[in-house]
Write a protein that holds these residues in place. Structure first.
Motif, PDB file in Angstrom:
ATOM      1  N   THR A 125       0.840  -1.200   0.000  1.00  0.00           N
ATOM      2  CA  THR A 125       0.000   0.000   0.000  1.00  0.00           C
ATOM      3  C   THR A 125       0.876   1.252   0.000  1.00  0.00           C
ATOM      4  O   THR A 125       0.611   2.213  -0.735  1.00  0.00           O
ATOM      5  CB  THR A 125      -0.897   0.013   1.250  1.00  0.00           C
ATOM      6  OG1 THR A 125      -1.588  -1.221   1.312  1.00  0.00           O
ATOM      7  CG2 THR A 125      -1.909   1.139   1.207  1.00  0.00           C
ATOM      8  N   LYS A 126       1.926   1.158   0.792  1.00  0.00           N
ATOM      9  CA  LYS A 126       2.842   2.297   0.897  1.00  0.00           C
ATOM     10  C   LYS A 126       3.469   2.612  -0.483  1.00  0.00           C
ATOM     11  O   LYS A 126       3.463   3.770  -0.925  1.00  0.00           O
ATOM     12  CB  LYS A 126       3.945   1.947   1.906  1.00  0.00           C
ATOM     13  CG  LYS A 126       4.523   3.154   2.619  1.00  0.00           C
ATOM     14  CD  LYS A 126       5.447   2.692   3.735  1.00  0.00           C
ATOM     15  CE  LYS A 126       6.748   3.480   3.701  1.00  0.00           C
ATOM     16  NZ  LYS A 126       7.759   2.834   4.562  1.00  0.00           N
ATOM     17  N   ILE A 127       3.955   1.554  -1.116  1.00  0.00           N
ATOM     18  CA  ILE A 127       4.582   1.725  -2.438  1.00  0.00           C
ATOM     19  C   ILE A 127       3.572   2.274  -3.432  1.00  0.00           C
ATOM     20  O   ILE A 127       3.839   3.218  -4.190  1.00  0.00           O
ATOM     21  CB  ILE A 127       5.183   0.374  -2.930  1.00  0.00           C
ATOM     22  CG1 ILE A 127       6.364  -0.027  -2.031  1.00  0.00           C
ATOM     23  CG2 ILE A 127       5.605   0.453  -4.397  1.00  0.00           C
ATOM     24  CD1 ILE A 127       6.786  -1.476  -2.148  1.00  0.00           C
ATOM     25  N   LEU A 128       2.376   1.685  -3.407  1.00  0.00           N
ATOM     26  CA  LEU A 128       1.322   2.076  -4.345  1.00  0.00           C
ATOM     27  C   LEU A 128       0.901   3.525  -4.112  1.00  0.00           C
ATOM     28  O   LEU A 128       0.726   4.290  -5.070  1.00  0.00           O
ATOM     29  CB  LEU A 128       0.127   1.145  -4.164  1.00  0.00           C
ATOM     30  CG  LEU A 128      -0.836   1.100  -5.353  1.00  0.00           C
ATOM     31  CD1 LEU A 128      -0.157   0.476  -6.569  1.00  0.00           C
ATOM     32  CD2 LEU A 128      -2.076   0.296  -4.997  1.00  0.00           C
ATOM     33  N   LYS A 129       0.764   3.877  -2.863  1.00  0.00           N
ATOM     34  CA  LYS A 129       0.351   5.249  -2.513  1.00  0.00           C
ATOM     35  C   LYS A 129       1.401   6.255  -3.011  1.00  0.00           C
ATOM     36  O   LYS A 129       1.056   7.330  -3.498  1.00  0.00           O
ATOM     37  CB  LYS A 129       0.169   5.379  -0.995  1.00  0.00           C
ATOM     38  CG  LYS A 129      -1.222   4.959  -0.536  1.00  0.00           C
ATOM     39  CD  LYS A 129      -1.380   5.142   0.974  1.00  0.00           C
ATOM     40  CE  LYS A 129      -2.792   4.773   1.420  1.00  0.00           C
ATOM     41  NZ  LYS A 129      -2.869   4.664   2.881  1.00  0.00           N
ATOM     42  N   GLU A 130       2.653   5.807  -2.845  1.00  0.00           N
ATOM     43  CA  GLU A 130       3.763   6.652  -3.320  1.00  0.00           C
ATOM     44  C   GLU A 130       3.652   6.884  -4.830  1.00  0.00           C
ATOM     45  O   GLU A 130       3.772   8.018  -5.315  1.00  0.00           O
ATOM     46  CB  GLU A 130       5.085   5.948  -2.971  1.00  0.00           C
ATOM     47  CG  GLU A 130       6.283   6.871  -2.816  1.00  0.00           C
ATOM     48  CD  GLU A 130       6.076   7.965  -1.766  1.00  0.00           C
ATOM     49  OE1 GLU A 130       6.435   9.121  -2.067  1.00  0.00           O
ATOM     50  OE2 GLU A 130       5.538   7.671  -0.663  1.00  0.00           O
ATOM     51  N   ARG A 131       3.380   5.787  -5.521  1.00  0.00           N
ATOM     52  CA  ARG A 131       3.243   5.858  -6.987  1.00  0.00           C
ATOM     53  C   ARG A 131       2.071   6.756  -7.375  1.00  0.00           C
ATOM     54  O   ARG A 131       2.177   7.574  -8.288  1.00  0.00           O
ATOM     55  CB  ARG A 131       3.002   4.451  -7.550  1.00  0.00           C
ATOM     56  CG  ARG A 131       4.276   3.759  -7.941  1.00  0.00           C
ATOM     57  CD  ARG A 131       3.933   2.506  -8.728  1.00  0.00           C
ATOM     58  NE  ARG A 131       4.942   1.483  -8.504  1.00  0.00           N
ATOM     59  CZ  ARG A 131       4.712   0.177  -8.569  1.00  0.00           C
ATOM     60  NH1 ARG A 131       3.487  -0.276  -8.834  1.00  0.00           N
ATOM     61  NH2 ARG A 131       5.683  -0.681  -8.390  1.00  0.00           N
ATOM     62  N   ILE A 132       0.941   6.534  -6.687  1.00  0.00           N
ATOM     63  CA  ILE A 132      -0.269   7.312  -6.968  1.00  0.00           C
ATOM     64  C   ILE A 132       0.003   8.803  -6.751  1.00  0.00           C
ATOM     65  O   ILE A 132      -0.371   9.658  -7.553  1.00  0.00           O
ATOM     66  CB  ILE A 132      -1.458   6.820  -6.111  1.00  0.00           C
ATOM     67  CG1 ILE A 132      -1.947   5.456  -6.619  1.00  0.00           C
ATOM     68  CG2 ILE A 132      -2.619   7.824  -6.114  1.00  0.00           C
ATOM     69  CD1 ILE A 132      -2.880   4.718  -5.690  1.00  0.00           C
ATOM     70  N   LYS A 133       0.727   9.053  -5.670  1.00  0.00           N
ATOM     71  CA  LYS A 133       1.047  10.444  -5.340  1.00  0.00           C
ATOM     72  C   LYS A 133       1.879  11.075  -6.477  1.00  0.00           C
ATOM     73  O   LYS A 133       1.580  12.170  -6.936  1.00  0.00           O
ATOM     74  CB  LYS A 133       1.854  10.446  -4.034  1.00  0.00           C
ATOM     75  CG  LYS A 133       1.720  11.715  -3.231  1.00  0.00           C
ATOM     76  CD  LYS A 133       2.380  11.514  -1.878  1.00  0.00           C
ATOM     77  CE  LYS A 133       3.013  12.789  -1.364  1.00  0.00           C
ATOM     78  NZ  LYS A 133       3.889  12.497  -0.220  1.00  0.00           N
ATOM     79  N   LYS A 134       2.889  10.317  -6.916  1.00  0.00           N
ATOM     80  CA  LYS A 134       3.751  10.810  -8.004  1.00  0.00           C
ATOM     81  C   LYS A 134       2.939  11.038  -9.274  1.00  0.00           C
ATOM     82  O   LYS A 134       3.102  12.052  -9.971  1.00  0.00           O
ATOM     83  CB  LYS A 134       4.876   9.815  -8.278  1.00  0.00           C
ATOM     84  CG  LYS A 134       6.058  10.007  -7.327  1.00  0.00           C
ATOM     85  CD  LYS A 134       7.166   9.011  -7.629  1.00  0.00           C
ATOM     86  CE  LYS A 134       8.277   9.107  -6.587  1.00  0.00           C
ATOM     87  NZ  LYS A 134       9.185   7.937  -6.693  1.00  0.00           N
ATOM     88  N   ARG A 135       2.059  10.094  -9.591  1.00  0.00           N
ATOM     89  CA  ARG A 135       1.191  10.211 -10.760  1.00  0.00           C
ATOM     90  C   ARG A 135       0.316  11.456 -10.645  1.00  0.00           C
ATOM     91  O   ARG A 135       0.139  12.194 -11.610  1.00  0.00           O
ATOM     92  CB  ARG A 135       0.274   8.988 -10.865  1.00  0.00           C
ATOM     93  CG  ARG A 135       0.951   7.752 -11.368  1.00  0.00           C
ATOM     94  CD  ARG A 135       1.119   7.809 -12.885  1.00  0.00           C
ATOM     95  NE  ARG A 135       2.069   6.769 -13.256  1.00  0.00           N
ATOM     96  CZ  ARG A 135       2.231   6.307 -14.465  1.00  0.00           C
ATOM     97  NH1 ARG A 135       1.510   6.798 -15.465  1.00  0.00           N
ATOM     98  NH2 ARG A 135       3.128   5.382 -14.742  1.00  0.00           N
ATOM     99  N   ASN A 136      -0.246  11.585  -9.428  1.00  0.00           N
ATOM    100  CA  ASN A 136      -1.132  12.731  -9.202  1.00  0.00           C
ATOM    101  C   ASN A 136      -0.408  14.047  -9.460  1.00  0.00           C
ATOM    102  O   ASN A 136      -0.956  14.934 -10.126  1.00  0.00           O
ATOM    103  CB  ASN A 136      -1.664  12.720  -7.761  1.00  0.00           C
ATOM    104  CG  ASN A 136      -2.826  11.749  -7.598  1.00  0.00           C
ATOM    105  OD1 ASN A 136      -3.419  11.314  -8.590  1.00  0.00           O
ATOM    106  ND2 ASN A 136      -3.138  11.403  -6.358  1.00  0.00           N
ATOM    107  N   VAL A 137       0.800  14.113  -8.988  1.00  0.00           N
ATOM    108  CA  VAL A 137       1.613  15.319  -9.191  1.00  0.00           C
ATOM    109  C   VAL A 137       1.815  15.557 -10.703  1.00  0.00           C
ATOM    110  O   VAL A 137       1.605  16.654 -11.215  1.00  0.00           O
ATOM    111  CB  VAL A 137       2.969  15.188  -8.465  1.00  0.00           C
ATOM    112  CG1 VAL A 137       3.912  16.317  -8.847  1.00  0.00           C
ATOM    113  CG2 VAL A 137       2.754  15.169  -6.951  1.00  0.00           C
ATOM    114  N   LEU A 138       2.151  14.470 -11.358  1.00  0.00           N
ATOM    115  CA  LEU A 138       2.401  14.529 -12.804  1.00  0.00           C
ATOM    116  C   LEU A 138       1.156  14.995 -13.551  1.00  0.00           C
ATOM    117  O   LEU A 138       1.207  15.913 -14.390  1.00  0.00           O
ATOM    118  CB  LEU A 138       2.809  13.129 -13.290  1.00  0.00           C
ATOM    119  CG  LEU A 138       3.654  13.067 -14.554  1.00  0.00           C
ATOM    120  CD1 LEU A 138       5.101  13.466 -14.224  1.00  0.00           C
ATOM    121  CD2 LEU A 138       3.626  11.661 -15.147  1.00  0.00           C
TER     122      LEU A 138
END
Ligand SMILES: [Zn+2]
Length: 432
Positions: free
Chosen positions: A109-122
């Motif tokens: 979840t942590k890894i995924l959330k990190e990815r989602i966050k990065k995507r969201n920023v992008l």
């Protein structure tokens, strides 16, 4: 119940204090009736003991029944406890497994959330740049750069595809995130339920263990009660044996007493006749000639007893080591030290006792008074119940058997028949 037996025995003993006086014939007849009375009382004591033994047996049976039921209850508790322990182990293993699952999910979840966050920023950056350049500038640039209509269509499709892809990525990420969170919630719920089950099992286990401890305690108390009942009964059994044997020896003492009295009466009559005849036929002799020692001599208590063993008195009658010493100890070293009958009598008991070792009991009738002597801790004895013995006759050998420390004779004297814990001090009666 033992107390009542002792009381009876004491009553018998106290009732026996005979005083000799008046006419010898009367006294002797009285002594016979007293002996018979005594015999009846011993018979009563035996009946009392029998009922005591029956009661003790009933108590033991009852205690054994209780023990059996407690034991089966303990068996059931043991099974329940081992079952609970197995379940606890299983639950604990499941909890560990679930905890590991949660840890993995949390990591994912942590890894995924990190990815989602990065995507969201992008994605946000991209959206902001659309606004900054007046909407879909980048896309329009792409579209405006088309060289032909078909190129425009191609480019428009490409833009739409890219936009859709952006949307799809975002949606997928959202879905992934939700799924993970749902999974995590579910696993945490499972963990909470497992933990509750474990706590319940542990409580149950505690209760079962406490119940088992209580039952163990109850069983221990029942077992010690049974042991005590057995000890009491064994005591009574030994007493019953001695009382039963005494009945026979006292019967025989009565018979001997009657025979002796008949002999004495015959001798007295013969002496009287001889005296009468002498007086009638001659005038000279008078009474000086008539002293026939056996006939006229009254039975004497002094000289009736003799020392039962050679040696020194190592312990007297009375209180000793915080308890009561019911006899006199006479010790003599060396082999084959003789033990002799302290007076004429009939052997009532000759057996092995755990406390007295090889022991002999003798009933005596002296001057119409019954006495009983006991000779304990002998290495061996050479008389048997019912046997008539005379004063000074060897009955056994000094030893160290039973509850004894060192070779000695433990000698007891009873005024009257033997009765538990009613021995008297022999000093002054038996020359020790
Ligand atoms: Zn002793």
């Amino acid at each position: 119940m033992r107390k009542s037996v002792i009381t009876l025995a004491v009553a018998v003993t106290v009732g026996l204090g005979t005083s000799l006086g008046g006419m010898p014939a009367k006294t002797e007849a009285a002594s016979i009736s007293k002996l018979k009375e005594e015999q009846n009382k011993i018979h009563e004591q035996r009946s009392d003991l029998n009922s005591d033994i029956n009661q003790a047996n009933d108590k033991i049976t009852n205690l054994q029944d209780q023990q059996a039921s407690v034991k089966s209850e303990l068996k059931r508790l043991d099974l329940a406890i081992s079952d609970a322990a197995t379940k606890i182990d299983e639950q604990a293993a499941k909890i560990e497994e679930t905890k590991a699952q949660i840890a993995t999910l949390q990591e994912e979840t942590k890894i995924l959330k990190e990815r989602i966050k990065k995507r969201n920023v992008l994605l946000k950056d991209r959206a902001r740049s659309y606004q900054d350049t007046g909407g879909m500038v980048n896309y329009l640039d792409v579209l405006m750069g088309s060289t032909s209509f078909s190129d425009f269509i191609d480019r428009a499709n490409a833009v739409a595809t890219i936009m859709q892809a952006d949307q799809d990525i975002l949606k997928q990420h959202e879905a992934d995130k939700n799924e993970l969170e749902e999974k995590q919630t579910q696993v945490e719920k499972e963990l909470a339920s497992l933990k509750k089950m474990l706590a319940d099992l542990e409580t149950m286990n505690k209760q079962l263990t406490a119940q088992k401890a209580e039952k163990d305690k109850l069983l221990g108390s029942l077992e010690s009660q049974e042991h005590e009942a057995h000890e009491g009964m064994l005591d009574l059994k030994e007493q019953e044996e001695i009382l039963a044997a005494q009945e026979i020896s006292i019967q025989k003492t009565i018979k001997l007493e009657q025979e002796r009295q008949a002999k004495e009466a015959a001798a007295a009559a013969a002496a009287a006749a001889a005296k009468k005849k002498a007086a009638a036929s001659s005038n000279s002799g008078s009474s000086s000639n008539s002293s026939s020692p056996s006939a006229a001599a009254p039975q004497v208590s002094s000289g009736s007893f003799t020392r039962p063993a050679p040696g020194v008195v190592t312990s007297g009658y009375g209180g000793r080591w915080g308890s009561f010493h019911w006899g006199v100890d006479i010790a003599q070293s060396g082999n084959n030290v003789p033990i002799v009958a302290a007076a004429d009598g009939v052997v009532s008991v000759a057996h092995y006792s755990s406390s007295y070792g090889n022991v002999v009991y003798i009933s005596h009738s002296i001057n119409g008074q019954v006495y009983t002597t006991v000779y304990a801790h002998m290495s061996g004895y050479q008389v048997s119940p019912g046997q008539t013995v005379s004063k000074g006759q060897r009955i056994g050998t000094m030893g160290n058997t039973g509850d004894s420390h060192g070779q000695h004779l433990h000698f007891e004297l009873y005024k009257g028949p033997w009765a538990y814990h009613s021995a008297i001090n022999p000093i002054g009666i038996v020359p020790i």
